[in-house]
Design a protein around this motif. Structure first.
Motif, mmCIF file in Angstrom:
data_model
loop_
_atom_site.group_PDB
_atom_site.id
_atom_site.type_symbol
_atom_site.label_atom_id
_atom_site.label_comp_id
_atom_site.label_asym_id
_atom_site.label_seq_id
_atom_site.Cartn_x
_atom_site.Cartn_y
_atom_site.Cartn_z
ATOM 1 N N PHE A 90 0.855 -1.192 0.000
ATOM 2 C CA PHE A 90 0.000 0.000 0.000
ATOM 3 C C PHE A 90 0.891 1.242 0.000
ATOM 4 O O PHE A 90 1.815 1.353 0.820
ATOM 5 C CB PHE A 90 -0.912 0.003 1.237
ATOM 6 C CG PHE A 90 -1.879 -1.149 1.290
ATOM 7 C CD1 PHE A 90 -3.137 -1.047 0.722
ATOM 8 C CD2 PHE A 90 -1.523 -2.342 1.906
ATOM 9 C CE1 PHE A 90 -4.030 -2.102 0.767
ATOM 10 C CE2 PHE A 90 -2.402 -3.404 1.956
ATOM 11 C CZ PHE A 90 -3.662 -3.284 1.383
ATOM 12 N N GLU A 91 0.610 2.160 -0.915
ATOM 13 C CA GLU A 91 1.430 3.372 -1.024
ATOM 14 C C GLU A 91 1.314 4.245 0.217
ATOM 15 O O GLU A 91 2.305 4.847 0.654
ATOM 16 C CB GLU A 91 1.022 4.163 -2.262
ATOM 17 C CG GLU A 91 1.343 3.461 -3.574
ATOM 18 C CD GLU A 91 0.968 4.312 -4.765
ATOM 19 O OE1 GLU A 91 0.490 5.457 -4.561
ATOM 20 O OE2 GLU A 91 1.160 3.837 -5.904
ATOM 21 N N CYS A 92 0.123 4.339 0.781
ATOM 22 C CA CYS A 92 -0.047 5.175 1.961
ATOM 23 C C CYS A 92 -1.229 4.683 2.786
ATOM 24 O O CYS A 92 -2.341 4.551 2.269
ATOM 25 C CB CYS A 92 -0.258 6.638 1.564
ATOM 26 S SG CYS A 92 -0.228 7.778 2.982
ATOM 27 N N VAL A 93 -0.959 4.388 4.041
ATOM 28 C CA VAL A 93 -1.997 4.032 5.003
ATOM 29 C C VAL A 93 -1.754 4.849 6.269
ATOM 30 O O VAL A 93 -0.687 5.456 6.452
ATOM 31 C CB VAL A 93 -1.985 2.528 5.337
ATOM 32 C CG1 VAL A 93 -2.278 1.690 4.109
ATOM 33 C CG2 VAL A 93 -0.655 2.127 5.967
ATOM 34 N N THR B 53 -8.943 -2.304 2.232
ATOM 35 C CA THR B 53 -9.638 -1.589 1.163
ATOM 36 C C THR B 53 -9.050 -0.191 1.062
ATOM 37 O O THR B 53 -9.109 0.589 2.021
ATOM 38 C CB THR B 53 -11.153 -1.507 1.461
ATOM 39 O OG1 THR B 53 -11.672 -2.827 1.636
ATOM 40 C CG2 THR B 53 -11.872 -0.818 0.316
ATOM 41 N N LYS B 54 -8.469 0.109 -0.092
ATOM 42 C CA LYS B 54 -7.806 1.398 -0.262
ATOM 43 C C LYS B 54 -8.840 2.519 -0.334
ATOM 44 O O LYS B 54 -9.903 2.366 -0.924
ATOM 45 C CB LYS B 54 -6.961 1.396 -1.536
ATOM 46 C CG LYS B 54 -5.836 0.368 -1.520
ATOM 47 C CD LYS B 54 -5.051 0.372 -2.818
ATOM 48 C CE LYS B 54 -3.944 -0.679 -2.794
ATOM 49 N NZ LYS B 54 -3.168 -0.690 -4.062
ATOM 50 N N ASN B 55 -8.489 3.656 0.287
ATOM 51 C CA ASN B 55 -9.333 4.850 0.188
ATOM 52 C C ASN B 55 -8.468 6.082 0.442
ATOM 53 O O ASN B 55 -7.344 5.978 0.952
ATOM 54 C CB ASN B 55 -10.510 4.788 1.170
ATOM 55 C CG ASN B 55 -10.068 4.748 2.619
ATOM 56 O OD1 ASN B 55 -9.571 5.737 3.146
ATOM 57 N ND2 ASN B 55 -10.233 3.591 3.263
ATOM 58 N N VAL C 213 -5.004 0.019 15.046
ATOM 59 C CA VAL C 213 -6.036 0.348 14.060
ATOM 60 C C VAL C 213 -5.355 0.854 12.792
ATOM 61 O O VAL C 213 -4.356 1.585 12.864
ATOM 62 C CB VAL C 213 -6.998 1.427 14.605
ATOM 63 C CG1 VAL C 213 -8.035 1.798 13.554
ATOM 64 C CG2 VAL C 213 -7.677 0.944 15.869
ATOM 65 N N VAL C 214 -5.918 0.475 11.611
ATOM 66 C CA VAL C 214 -5.354 0.889 10.322
ATOM 67 C C VAL C 214 -6.464 1.460 9.452
ATOM 68 O O VAL C 214 -7.584 0.922 9.413
ATOM 69 C CB VAL C 214 -4.674 -0.289 9.590
ATOM 70 C CG1 VAL C 214 -4.204 0.133 8.201
ATOM 71 C CG2 VAL C 214 -3.502 -0.805 10.396
ATOM 72 N N ILE D 234 -6.561 9.049 6.669
ATOM 73 C CA ILE D 234 -6.076 9.864 7.775
ATOM 74 C C ILE D 234 -7.244 10.462 8.560
ATOM 75 O O ILE D 234 -7.235 10.490 9.804
ATOM 76 C CB ILE D 234 -5.128 10.979 7.268
ATOM 77 C CG1 ILE D 234 -4.633 11.827 8.427
ATOM 78 C CG2 ILE D 234 -5.819 11.846 6.220
ATOM 79 C CD1 ILE D 234 -3.792 11.071 9.422
ATOM 80 N N LYS D 235 -8.275 10.915 7.853
ATOM 81 C CA LYS D 235 -9.455 11.457 8.526
ATOM 82 C C LYS D 235 -10.152 10.376 9.345
ATOM 83 O O LYS D 235 -10.560 10.610 10.496
ATOM 84 C CB LYS D 235 -10.421 12.037 7.497
ATOM 85 C CG LYS D 235 -11.720 12.544 8.102
ATOM 86 C CD LYS D 235 -12.688 13.026 7.040
ATOM 87 C CE LYS D 235 -14.017 13.463 7.670
ATOM 88 N NZ LYS D 235 -15.004 13.898 6.650
ATOM 89 N N ASP D 236 -10.312 9.167 8.749
ATOM 90 C CA ASP D 236 -11.013 8.086 9.450
ATOM 91 C C ASP D 236 -10.300 7.704 10.740
ATOM 92 O O ASP D 236 -10.933 7.543 11.789
ATOM 93 C CB ASP D 236 -11.123 6.862 8.531
ATOM 94 C CG ASP D 236 -11.952 7.143 7.288
ATOM 95 O OD1 ASP D 236 -12.847 7.998 7.368
ATOM 96 O OD2 ASP D 236 -11.700 6.506 6.245
#
Length: 641
Positions: A446-449, A508-510, A502-503, A514-516
């Motif tokens: 994943f590029e960014c999580v 599922t990419k979105n 928590v991730v 960061i907001k979530d």
């Protein structure tokens, strides 16, 4: 609709398209992982729903009608597994014989599937190029399914290719009897028509075909005398003859005796009988089309109101009780024959009687039954085996009910198992493993999580209590955190000791990860305040948040877990370990991503020494105010200056 339909469809679909496609279709229609039970009843619209899902999954220009036809063919192709192939073969020498006898096959299946709502099919017109059939059903949208069945039967058992100029989408008639369709079937029907003509004595024809080529007809043999209606009614003493207006003009001797006080001759057939099978109204138009179809008539022998302990003798001795109306019925089974020379229909039939007791209630004896109808043998055999059959039927019914309950429990426990599995492994990953995917193949970059760690900081205070009280308190804390998780688009990775991970943005990419995660972190702080108010011991947590690339997947085969790997995980853990109780510390990277969303209020913490990373600039996340433009406290102070 019984599960045997879906068992046969599923077996052929899996053989031709693979198990993955079948499971995918079931998942799309809400029947994921189900094992169909042949004797369980399922919704009628499940066939259409599966067809719609197949159109999406298979493509190739297929329509829903094409897929439903295919499902019909699947049923016949797998029929041999359940022993119905032999019944199809024995329906007749010609395809028209099968169409006329298909109702008998349904009648046989009715004993195995008592709740079966079977369709009714008979031939309206026939010629050398095919037939027109009448199809009546209570289900909408099933003519393609019937056509698929007939197409496969014609191909496999009669070596015929059938076609239809138009398969109707809407019924020709819709009333209380059901949806009625008329379907034209084109096929080579010359052999059948020639054989039928020979049976009627119209012509003597020899064909070169395999079946008719060996037939030899003696043209010189002619009937010596014609059979009169009187002799015919002696041979069939329960039969009757009626004309176009359905007025009864003649009846057999035994039927006349049963109705000695209620003369049948001259009465209208609908006044004394009803058509029990097939379920149609008694009209001349319907009865003419029912030739070569087994018909059951229910005739009311007597209706009598009597006082208690009194006996009424009407034609035969029948007992009645306590001032009530009790009709006594006679069931007749046979076939309708339209005699054009008489301009009448003769109903050639025999009574349906199960045992000696039924025979006594009707006031009949064995000698009243014909020898050629095998009624005597059936009654004696029925008398001998009736109690045994009743016992077997009751046991079978009980086992069927138990099996139904067992399958319902199986479905329920499967759902519980899936819920437990999906709480440990994401659903998309679990489905891949279930289909045989190797665990290492589930790994994805994943590029960014955004990753957040949460730690309970006052564990020592909790441990001063008893072990059970400490465990109960931790369970209340983590259950409250789980409730917050359920309200946001994030994934709980694991709970290790007093640390909660928590991730957001995986599996599922979105773009709002960061907001979530920040909303979840703020929610954690709120629920901890509520718990502290309701408990004697104040629960304190500290939270760290960081964003960046990561790799996630399932490794190993024993106790599989969905894990995250990479420097982002380590940095997020350091953000938590260097945070303070009751605080949410976010890295500079996470802070920059958060600036894309309005409403989050933060303040700079400054430079923090992070083990393995050195000095890092971090911020405190304070609260969320959706109606307020985003700003940080340092910007607010600069405005005052």
């Amino acid at each position: 609709m019984y599960g045997i339909i879906f068992v046969t469809i599923g077996s052929v679909v899996q053989a031709e398209y693979g198990t993955d496609l079948w499971f995918s279709l079931l998942e799309k229609v809400g029947y994921r992982n189900i094992i169909f039970c042949t004797h369980s009843v399922y919704p009628d619209d499940l066939v259409a729903n599966l067809a719609n899902a197949a159109v999406t999954e298979i493509g190739n220009g297929l329509t829903v009608k094409d897929v439903i036809m295919y499902f019909g063919r699947c049923f016949i192709r797998a029929a041999g597994t359940f022993g119905y192939e032999k019944y199809i073969k024995r329906c007749g020498r010609f395809f028209c014989d099968f169409l006329s006898g298909i109702d008998s096959v349904h009648l046989h299946m009715k004993y195995t599937y008592p709740k079966m709502d079977n369709p009714f099919i008979y031939i309206l017109e026939e010629d050398e190029n095919g037939v027109v059939i009448h199809y009546r059903t209570s289900r909408s949208g099933f003519p393609p399914f019937l056509y698929g069945i007939l197409e496969q039967v014609a191909k496999d058992f009669y070596d015929l290719h059938i076609s239809t100029p138009l398969l109707p989408d809407k019924p020709n008639e819709n009333n209380e009897e059901g949806l009625k369709y008329q379907i034209r079937l084109n096929f080579d029907n010359r052999n059948y028509m020639a054989c039928k003509a020979m049976e009627n004595g119209a012509i003597a024809l020899e064909r070169k075909g395999n079946f008719l080529g060996n037939l030899k007809c003696n043209k010189q043999h002619k009937p010596l005398t014609e059979l009169s209606s009187g002799i015919l009614l002696q041979l069939f003493p329960f039969s009757m003859i009626f004309r176009l207006d359905l007025k009864i003009i003649s009846v057999g001797y035994q039927l006349k005796q049963l109705f000695s006080r209620r003369k049948l001759i001259g009465q209208s057939l609908p006044e004394v009988a009803r058509l029990r099978r097939p379920r149609l109204n008694l009209s001349w138009e319907n009865l003419v089309t029912l030739q070569r179809v087994a018909c059951e008539l229910e005739m009311m022998l007597v209706t009598q109101t009597t006082d208690e302990n009194s006996l009424s003798k009407i034609s035969r001795t029948i007992s009645y009780k306590s001032k009530r109306v009790e009709p006594n019925y006679l069931l007749l089974r046979g076939e309708m024959r339209h005699i054009k020379d008489w301009q009448a229909i003769i109903y050639l039939c025999n009574p349906l009687i199960d045992n000696i007791d039924d025979l006594s209630e009707l006031g009949l004896t064995l000698s009243d039954l014909t020898l050629h109808g095998h009624g005597r043998e059936m009654i004696m055999a029925g008398q001998q085996h009736n109690s045994r059959l009743e016992d077997l039927y009751e046991r079978a019914e009980e086992k069927a009910n138990q099996l139904q309950v067992t399958h319902e429990l199986l479905d329920e426990w499967k759902m519980r198992g899936d819920e437990l599995l999906y709480s440990m492994i994401p659903q998309s990953i679990a489905e891949g493993l279930r289909r045989g995917q190797e665990p290492v193949d589930t790994c994805e970059a994943f590029e960014c999580v955004t990753i957040s760690f949460v730690e309970m900081t006052n564990m020592d205070d909790l441990m001063t209590k008893s072990a059970l009280e400490a465990v109960s308190c931790m369970n209340a804390v983590f259950s409250a955190l789980d409730n917050v998780i359920d309200q946001h688009n994030v994934y709980k990775v694991e709970t290790i000791g007093n640390v909660y991970m928590v991730v957001g943005g995986a599996p599922t990419k979105n773009e709002t990860h960061i907001k979530d995660v920040c909303m979840v972190a703020l929610g954690f702080c709120d629920v901890m305040e509520e718990l502290s108010v309701n408990n004697d011991t104040r629960v304190r947590i500290r939270i760290g948040v960081h964003s960046g690339p990561a790799v996630a997947g399932v490794l190993g085969r024993k106790m599989p877990r969905y894990c995250f790997f990479g420097d982002t995980v380590n940095t997020a853990a350091r953000m938590q370990s260097t945070s303070l109780p009751g605080k949410i510390q976010i890295s500079r990277v996470a802070y920059n991503l958060l600036q894309c969303f309005d409403g989050f209020i933060s303040e700079p913490r400054g430079i923090v020494m992070v083990k393995g990373k050195g000095e890092m600039e971090t911020h405190w996340l304070l609260r969320y105010q959706p109606l307020q433009k985003k700003f940080s406290l340092d910007d607010e102070e600069s405005d005052f200056l």
